[in-house]
Enzyme design. Sequence first.
Site: not given
Length: 296
Positions: A72, A74, A132, A220
């Site tokens: 999921r 952001d 990522y 992040r």
Amino acid sequence: MSHPLHAPEPVVPPDGGLGPSLRRRHRFDLAYDGTDFSGWAVQPGLRTVCGVLVDALSTVLREPVAVTVAGRTDAGVHATGQVAHADLPADLDPEWLVRRLARLLPPDVRVRAVRPVPDAFDARFGALRRHYRYRVATAPHGAEPLRARDTVAWPFPVDVDALNAASALLLGEHDFAAFCKRREGATTVRALQELRWSVDDERVVTAAVAADAFCHSMVRSLVGALLDVGRGRRALDWPAGLLRRGERASEVPVAPAHGLTLVAVDYPPDADLAARAEQTRHVRSPAVPPPPVNSA
């Protein structure tokens, strides 16, 4: 009279008009620009990737559709390799569905492929690792215009060697509570398998990050902490030292969402799908991490 080349594609019911059909699990490979989405998960009154996708699927198939996703993302986070699954009519033509969704979905989300998979396939719990990329432009002029939506303009010098040295100390299975927004009942133990930085000829520094899974804001926060090391504000061992904490570290900056993109999700061979999903469903505790990413 319409030209034959532009004749509308006939709307064929998923069951071919023969009544209710058996169900079969299908895998979806997706890409989206997260700029104008409030994340993946459905939220009342907000535009989300899942909301847009489910609406389109339900319209095309003329029935409610439930979708399970690998990760999921952001608000503001992008994807080029997102994976999801849904149980659909067994006689569905996947290519037909891709074409129909291409007409119905907005241009900032695309379903690249749909294909049948074993019933044991679970996009979320069956994943071995998520990959990522985080892009940071260090040129004085900032990010290139065509990449401004997925690249963060960083106005400080970045020492890539320092970034990689600090990143190496974070690899392995740890409790990443200092880098996560805790969710009630969720573990923050994760196996970080890859975290390395490179720079291209356009002065874009890219972090490649892979783990078995990530907790909320983990990538992040790791990027934000490491960029403080790369600009000389923190010592090389500062991010790793935070692993000793059992709660969120308020001094860790969270890097902007738009620099982050989910690029791939890895799954085991079909024969191992059920075992992997069962293993992942158990609450994580420190153990032997999954095999490292092959960087060759």
